[in-house]
Each structure stands twice: as structure tokens, then as C-alpha cells.
Design a protein around this motif. Structure first.
Motif, short mmCIF file in Angstrom:
data_model
loop_
_atom_site.label_atom_id
_atom_site.label_comp_id
_atom_site.label_asym_id
_atom_site.label_seq_id
_atom_site.Cartn_x
_atom_site.Cartn_y
_atom_site.Cartn_z
N THR A 1 0.92 -1.25 -0.02
CA THR A 1 -0.06 0.19 -0.09
C THR A 1 0.78 1.30 -0.26
O THR A 1 0.35 2.43 0.03
CB THR A 1 -0.92 0.12 1.35
OG1 THR A 1 0.03 -0.10 2.53
CG2 THR A 1 -1.71 -1.20 1.18
N SER A 2 2.08 1.16 0.09
CA SER A 2 3.05 2.33 0.44
C SER A 2 4.41 1.80 -0.10
O SER A 2 4.81 0.94 -0.29
CB SER A 2 3.24 2.99 1.77
OG SER A 2 4.13 3.82 2.00
N VAL A 3 5.18 2.98 -0.63
CA VAL A 3 6.25 2.72 -1.09
C VAL A 3 7.42 2.92 -0.18
O VAL A 3 8.61 3.07 -0.23
CB VAL A 3 6.85 3.61 -2.33
CG1 VAL A 3 6.12 3.09 -3.59
CG2 VAL A 3 6.80 5.14 -2.25
N SER A 4 7.06 3.39 1.09
CA SER A 4 7.67 3.64 2.41
C SER A 4 8.88 4.73 2.27
O SER A 4 9.64 4.57 3.03
CB SER A 4 7.89 2.30 2.77
OG SER A 4 6.90 1.37 2.93
N TYR B 1 11.45 15.61 -0.64
CA TYR B 1 11.22 15.13 1.02
C TYR B 1 9.95 14.40 1.14
O TYR B 1 9.60 14.68 2.48
CB TYR B 1 11.55 16.61 1.69
CG TYR B 1 13.07 17.13 1.30
CD1 TYR B 1 14.24 16.31 2.12
CD2 TYR B 1 13.15 18.27 0.65
CE1 TYR B 1 15.37 16.84 1.87
CE2 TYR B 1 14.54 18.41 0.45
CZ TYR B 1 15.63 17.93 1.13
OH TYR B 1 16.81 18.48 0.95
N SER B 2 9.26 14.06 0.16
CA SER B 2 7.78 13.50 0.20
C SER B 2 8.09 12.12 -0.05
O SER B 2 8.58 11.74 -1.26
CB SER B 2 7.03 14.29 -0.21
OG SER B 2 5.68 13.78 0.02
N VAL B 3 7.01 11.40 0.35
CA VAL B 3 7.08 9.80 0.37
C VAL B 3 6.44 9.95 -1.23
O VAL B 3 5.59 10.77 -1.81
CB VAL B 3 5.92 9.12 1.07
CG1 VAL B 3 4.75 9.52 1.01
CG2 VAL B 3 6.14 7.49 0.69
N GLY B 4 6.78 8.78 -1.93
CA GLY B 4 6.33 8.68 -3.55
C GLY B 4 4.85 8.05 -3.38
O GLY B 4 4.30 7.84 -2.35
N SER C 1 14.52 5.57 -1.97
CA SER C 1 14.16 4.08 -2.36
C SER C 1 12.81 3.84 -2.63
O SER C 1 12.35 2.49 -2.58
CB SER C 1 14.75 3.04 -1.07
OG SER C 1 13.99 3.60 0.21
N GLY C 2 12.06 4.75 -2.73
CA GLY C 2 10.52 4.83 -3.19
C GLY C 2 10.20 4.60 -4.65
O GLY C 2 8.95 4.59 -4.91
#
Length: 449
Positions: free
Chosen positions: A112-115, A310-313, A121-122
Motif C-alpha cells: 500500500t505504500s512505497v515507504s 522530501y515527500s513519500v512517493g 528508495s521509493g
């Protein structure tokens, strides 16, 4: 001799004597003063006034109503089915079984997320698949997606220009455009809505004062349902050596014979626009934003824009849902045609009842101008009671004389529904005007509170 706390009787007596000798209230003085509430006082005051006015007029709060399922041409709220005109589900793809399955498959493959942020690494294959497909829509070299449409404008505009530059945007630009311009530190200049003659005149006066100039407009304005003259914008931008950025949030899937947006609507080469911005949350039934343009620009943003680095993918199921929605859009242009037919029919029906629909061209967004926040709020409340869900847009979101009801159409609506709702709207507005509010009395009650 000492007690169990290590103090002798004599030491304890001296300590008690010192405590007793302190001035009355000394301990109380150490209690800190209450903290002032966080938030801007003028906004807090405005919200309180609106709530008091709603209570005085016996109008229920129309915001944050919970929908119990997918919101399409109809929706269910508190167990009741309503004709629904508040969703951006323009092509009915939110909830489409193919879109749902694509999201489920992505969860099975990626979770559910690329973390992580993508630069760390996302990065996932689904990101590039979606970006390549979006770039193809605009015949652009590349594209980058981000997790928020609002944040996309803020971080990108804020990162494209600086204090030596100039940002010129339409007076009705979305808050995200305004915030991005402010963040950039560039000189910000606003031109009257869709007044390109004035834009031209302003640029002639001030263009030489800045190193670079960025013009930002929307492809389809969500408040009025109108569009800018893109060919003329391109000509003006080129003549003044300015870059042009177009926000397609409400135009992809809506404008043009195939729903490819304002460039297709005006039959211009999309490569003549420097920066294309759009969202994934409307036609593409996901969440997030994107920028399409030259490869060098996209590489610059991917390596340095704060809102990306600086934000999650983008979550994989969201990316997959958007990609599948885009594939269906391209394969089924009849969805776009039905949306446009519905919108034109609704616009014509409202005008047939003598209602003011402002500058709307009848492509998915149709306002009904009331000229009064009280009228807009009262009519929306009465309509909700009649089974029609539409939001009032009132001051300070718009000027008081620009208050309105704002209807969003989809390909899921039908002619019978739009004709019926148009008649109900006209009846409710007529009733509201016949039973006018005593504004002096209302003002007195609000002041007393």
C-alpha cells in the motif's frame, strides 16, 4: 538525627520556616498564563460569524457530510439517496471495476505504500508507467507525479522562479498557485480574470523589471466553469519572453473531443506550453498531482523540488488506479462526449428557467449565481431537503456579489435528472427571494452574540 528523607529535625524545621515566610501567592505566580489559541484571529472570527449566521437562519452546516459509498450521479448520505452534484468524478471512473482491480493488483505486487521518497528508495515501475502515459497526453518529453495536487503547485512554482523573477497569474487562480507564487519570493502580479488584453498591457510595463517571467493560468476554472484563450496566451507569452504554465486540474477528461484538455479544445500543439500541471484526483480517480514538460525541467524537479525530494512517493494502488483511468479515458471517448452533452443540457435547462450561470461554457462545471451568500446558503439547504446535494460557495471564498451554487456534472448524469434538478433549483431560488431575510434584524442578532 535524620528522618527517612535524609533531613535532620533541625533542617526540616528551617525549611518549613522559609516556606511559611514566602509572600502569599508566590506559588500561584509560577502558574503560566493561558496560551492564546493558535490560528489567525481574523479567520477564527470569520468562521464564528458564519456559524452564528447559520444558526440564526436555521441552516444546517453543508460541509463534511459523510457519503456512505461511491459518489456519482447519486450518493447516499445518512441512509438517504441524493442527486449528487458535488463530486469531481467527471467520467465515472472512480469505482469502475477495472480501476478497482488495477489498484488491488498493485497492492498485491507493491503493497500500500512505497515507504520512502522516490529519490531514496521509493521508486517503483508503476510510477514511470504512469508518468510516461501522462507525458504522451501532452506530447511532452517527461513527467513527474507527486502525492498532492495542491503541494505540486506550491513546490513547483516555488522552485521554478525566485526573487529576481516575476509571477503573473489570473485573479481567480487556485490557492495552490497563489501559495506557490508567494513561496517563490518572486514579484507576484495578478491580472483580471481572463482579461488577456490587460495581461498583455501589464507585461509590457513590468516585464523588463525581472530576469524571468512565469504566467500561470488554469485550463478550466472550477468556480466559473470558463476557459482562457490558450492560443492568445501562447502568443502573449512568446512575445514577452515569458514562460507559460497551465493547470489542467479540471480540464483533463473534460475539454476537447477526446478529453485531452485545453490544448485539444483549442486545437493547439501542447508543446507550445512550457509547463503542464494536473491532478490525479478528478478524472483519473486517484490522488496527487503531476508536471509534464521538457526532460531537463522534470529532472530538475525530481532532483531538487522539496515537495518531491522530501515527500513519500505516490502509493502504488493510487498510481495504478490513475494509470488505468487514463487508459480508459483514451479508449472510451464516448464518456467525454456524454459528459459534455449532460453539461450542455443542464446549462441550457438552467438558462431556460431564467437563472444566471455566469461565464460557464457548460463543460462539467456550472454555477448558478445568487449574488448573496445568504441566498446561496438557504437555497442549498432547501435543495438538500429536496434530495439535491450541491454546495454553496459564499463569502469570503468569493466576493459577496459572486456567491453561488456550484454544480459538477459527470457522464453518469442523465437528461431526465438534469432537467428535473434545474426545475427544482429555479423553484427553490424563487421561494428564497420571495421570503427575504430581514438583514438588519440578522445583523443585530449576530452583533448581540
Amino acid at each position: 538525627m535524620s528522618d527517612s528523607f535524609g533531613l535532620s529535625c533541625e533542617a526540616k524545621a528551617k525549611l518549613l520556616a522559609r516556606m511559611a515566610a514566602r509572600a502569599p501567592g508566590a506559588l500561584e505566580a509560577r502558574v503560566p498564563e493561558p496560551k492564546a489559541a493558535l490560528g489567525r484571529s481574523e479567520v477564527i472570527d470569520d468562521l464564528a460569524m458564519v456559524r452564528r449566521a447559520g444558526e440564526a437562519l436555521q441552516i444546517d452546516n453543508p460541509y463534511f457530510r459523510a457519503h456512505e459509498g461511491i459518489a456519482g450521479a447519486t450518493t447516499v448520505i445518512d441512509g438517504r439517496t441524493y442527486d449528487n452534484f458535488v463530486s469531481y468524478n467527471y467520467l465515472g471512473l472512480n469505482g469502475d471495476p477495472r480501476v478497482n482491480q488495477a489498484a488491488k493488483d498493485a497492492i498485491d505486487r507493491y503493497g500500500t505504500s512505497v515507504s520512502a521518497s522516490r529519490i531514496v528508495s521509493g521508486e517503483r515501475l508503476i510510477h514511470r508507467e504512469l508518468e510516461r502515459a501522462l507525458a504522451d497526453v501532452y506530447e511532452a518529453e517527461d513527467c513527474v507525479t507527486m502525492v498532492s495536487g495542491h503541494a505540486t503547485n506550491v513546490t513547483v512554482i516555488g522552485h521554478l522562479v525566485d526573487r529576481n523573477d516575476l509571477v503573473v497569474h489570473d485573479a481567480l487562480s487556485h490557492n495552490s498557485i497563489v501559495q506557490g507564487a508567494l513561496m517563490s519570493g518572486a514579484r507576484r502580479v495578478v491580472f483580471p480574470h481572463n482579461d488577456l488584453a490587460e495581461l498583455d498591457r501589464m507585461l509590457a510595463q513590468i516585464r523588463s523589471t525581472a530576469e524571468r517571467a512565469l504566467i500561470v493560468v488554469e485550463g478550466h476554472y472550477s468556480m466559473d466553469g470558463d476557459v482562457p484563450d490558450l492560443p492568445r496566451l501562447i502568443e502573449i507569452a512568446n512575445r514577452h519572453r515569458a514562460h507559460l504554465m497551465v493547470d489542467e486540474a479540471h480540464s483533463l477528461g473534460v475539454l476537447g473531443p477526446r478529453g485531452l484538455g485545453i490544448a485539444e479544445h483549442w486545437r493547439v500543439d501542447p508543446r507550445e506550453v512550457d509547463v503542464w500541471m494536473g491532478t490525479l484526483s478528478k478524472t483519473l480517480s486517484g490522488c496527487g498531482g503531476y508536471i509534464a514538460g521538457p526532460a531537463a525541467l522534470i529532472d530538475y524537479l525530481k532532483c531538487s523540488a522539496p515537495g518531491f525530494v522530501y515527500s513519500v512517493g505516490l502509493p502504488p494502488p493510487i498510481a495504478a488506479a490513475a494509470l488505468e483511468s487514463l487508459s480508459i479515458l483514451l479508449a472510451e471517448p464516448e464518456r467525454v462526449a456524454k459528459l459534455q452533452v449532460n453539461s450542455q443540457a443542464f446549462l441550457a435547462a438552467l438558462k431556460g428557467h431564467g437563472l444566471d450561470t455566469g461565464a460557464s461554457i457548460g463543460s462539467a462545471i456550472v454555477p448558478v449565481m445568487t449574488g448573496s451568500s445568504i441566498v446561496a446558503a438557504r437555497v442549498a439547504d432547501v435543495l438538500f431537503g429536496e434530495g439535491v446535494n450541491v454546495q454553496p460557495i459564499i463569502y469570503p471564498a468569493v466576493p459577496e456579489n459572486g456567491a453561488r451554487l456550484r454544480f459538477f456534472l459527470s457522464n453518469l448524469h442523465d437528461r431526465q435528472q438534469t432537467d428535473r434538478v434545474a426545475a427544482v433549483v429555479a423553484s427553490c431560488i424563487a421561494f428564497s427571494r420571495e421570503t427575504a431575510i430581514d438583514l438588519a434584524s440578522l445583523a443585530s442578532r449576530l452583533a448581540a452574540n
